[in-house]
Scaffold this active site. Structure first.
Site, mmCIF file in Angstrom:
data_model
loop_
_atom_site.group_PDB
_atom_site.id
_atom_site.type_symbol
_atom_site.label_atom_id
_atom_site.label_comp_id
_atom_site.label_asym_id
_atom_site.label_seq_id
_atom_site.Cartn_x
_atom_site.Cartn_y
_atom_site.Cartn_z
ATOM 1 N N TRP A 1 1.308 -52.280 -30.544
ATOM 2 C CA TRP A 1 0.863 -53.278 -31.520
ATOM 3 C C TRP A 1 2.056 -53.924 -32.219
ATOM 4 C CZ3 TRP A 1 -3.432 -55.895 -32.575
ATOM 5 C CH2 TRP A 1 -4.625 -55.469 -31.978
ATOM 6 N N TRP B 1 7.954 -47.166 -20.485
ATOM 7 C CA TRP B 1 7.545 -47.723 -21.775
ATOM 8 C C TRP B 1 6.860 -46.664 -22.632
ATOM 9 C CZ3 TRP B 1 8.882 -51.646 -24.615
ATOM 10 C CH2 TRP B 1 9.433 -52.775 -24.026
ATOM 11 N N TRP C 1 -1.301 -56.517 -37.935
ATOM 12 C CA TRP C 1 -1.400 -55.708 -36.720
ATOM 13 C C TRP C 1 -1.993 -54.332 -36.981
ATOM 14 C CZ3 TRP C 1 1.194 -51.085 -36.732
ATOM 15 C CH2 TRP C 1 2.281 -50.949 -37.610
#
Length: 470
Positions: A390, A283, A367
């Site tokens: 985010w 990730w 965000w």
């Protein structure tokens, strides 16, 4: 050999987010060239393409540079510190030292445009300029889908990565030669990276020891002692995560080192647990590849429909935002995470998801407000993972969580902190009259968030990053 000949062979190594000696391809290449090596770190808060780092990261940087300077001195050369726009500073250093070559490890944010311009200018001036792959498992332009485009979904991206070979480790220099004449350097203290009054870094100091030596210890301890329990990683009261994220952010250890250490140490019986951890490394990789294609990741929604989302402004939700920032929302898991962040510069990943979801969905706050707060307070905030995560939680990013996936922090606490050990560690007054009432009703605010999303869907399709210039 005369001093002039020595100067002609001087190699300048420009370090950025790679504050290590081991597995540092640029430093290894400088050693292979022979002759004096000047190692420089430039604090660049001036260039338009550079995002100045936050307060907690500046604390970490100070101590990581201190450690790096000690390691370089042991090898025979000092660390040179300069401040200012990197293009100007590096060219000035080349003139001062008579360097015949400038080497660096590549970066993948908008700042790579600085590197491209500088490489062209140096070569025009007859100075060798070379960059190296060092800080990702794979170069972004080398991992593409069948159409030659960047992957937009994590799972096929990571599957493609797992079919490739990770590069071998770069050799570690045994000795570095200093230039015959000392190169002037800034004093690290003059950069004022550390807080003065008030000194808010006490908890961070108690929690972390920055620098490559401690990073390598942390990696080995995780592999040898903790990885076996990594299956319990979602329980925030347990110390079973690697806590390598700030080490990776500042390059005190490389993802390649982590990869090889994990894959060489784990027997078949532990392969499933190891794959889970490597997936988290994946990730990180994915977010950096996204940033490479979409340099505006911290400012713009990847999915264009979210440009119409009715976020509350900071003035409209100011009191709620402040309650969120300082762990006074009346939602115990969220408050525990935000207090852990304020105290230690870190937050458990499972709790980050709950805290971020609460801000953008239950409070309907943009965000980017949360991203900027994390950027300033996290010791591991980097230009890819921080905004990428985010945008994932907001639903606006690449391979984002569906907007209707709204983390219920009460249920999350019941599932992952059933005995409330984590919550009571950071919110000891949780069961007393001193603890505030919730700033928002979770059920009502969830329905409000879903209604807000429905109102944005009709007006446009999802956008995506264009290919960035290389």
């Amino acid at each position: 050999m005369h001093a002039a000949d020595d100067a002609a062979r001087t190699t300048l190594v420009w370090l950025r987010d790679d504050l290590r000696i081991t597995d540092n391809p640029a430093l290894a290449a400088a050693t292979d060239r022979g002759g004096p090596v000047v190692v420089v770190f430039v604090l660049d808060d001036d260039s338009a393409e550079v995002r100045p780092i936050g307060s907690a990261s500046r604390w970490w940087l100070h101590h990581s540079l201190t450690s790096l300077a000690e390691r370089l001195a042991e090898l025979g050369t000092p660390l040179v510190l300069r401040r200012g726009g990197a293009e100007r500073v590096i060219q000035e250093l080349v003139a001062e030292t008579g360097a015949g070559a400038v080497l660096w490890n590549r970066r993948y944010s908008a700042a790579r445009e600085i590197d491209a311009r500088l490489k062209t200018r140096l070569r025009e001036d007859g100075v060798e300029a070379e960059s190296f792959a060092a800080n990702l498992l794979f170069e972004p332009h080398t991992v593409t889908n069948g159409s030659g485009e960047p992957y937009r979904v994590y799972t096929p991206f990571w599957r493609a990565c797992r079919q490739r070979d990770v590069r071998p480790l770069a050799p570690t220099p045994a000795r570095l030669s200093a230039p015959p004449d000392p190169v002037p350097s800034d004093l690290l203290g003059s950069w004022q990276l550390l807080p003065t009054a008030p000194d808010w870094a006490g908890g961070i100091r108690d929690t972390w020891s920055p620098g490559e030596p401690d990073a390598l210890i942390a990696l080995n301890d995780f592999v040898d002692e903790t990885l076996v329990d990594y299956g319990l990683r979602d329980q925030p009261s347990r110390s079973v995560t690697s806590r390598l994220s700030p080490r990776l952010r500042f390059g005190e250890v490389s993802p390649v080192q982590v990869w090889h250490r994990i894959t060489s140490a784990v027997p078949g019986a532990d392969a499933t647990v190891a794959d889970k951890f490597l997936g988290e490394l994946g990730w990180r990789e994915f977010n950096w590849h996204v940033l490479y294609s979409f340099p505006q990741l911290a400012e713009r929604n990847i999915r264009s429909e979210f440009d119409r989302f009715p976020w509350q402004s900071e003035s409209e939700a100011g009191a709620e935002i402040e309650a969120w920032r300082h762990g006074r929302t009346g939602i115990p898991l969220v408050d525990a995470g935000m207090r852990e962040l304020w105290r230690t510069g870190y937050m458990h990943n499972r709790v980050r998801l709950a805290a971020a979801s609460f801000l953008v969905k239950n409070l309907l706050v943009d965000w980017r407000v949360g991203e900027r707060w994390f950027w300033d307070t996290l010791v591991d905030a980097d230009e890819a993972n921080n905004p990428g995560n985010w945008q994932w939680i907001a639903g606006s990013g690449m391979d984002a969580a569906p907007y209707f996936r709204i983390f219920n922090p009460v249920l999350q606490a019941q599932k992952f902190d059933p005995e409330r050990r984590y919550i009571r560690t950071w919110v000891p007054e949780v069961d007393s009259a001193d603890y505030p009432e919730p700033v928002v009703d979770l059920a009502l605010s969830r329905r409000r968030a879903l209604a807000a999303y429905e109102s944005t869907k009709a007006g446009g399709a999802a956008g995506g990053p264009g290919r960035a210039p290389r």
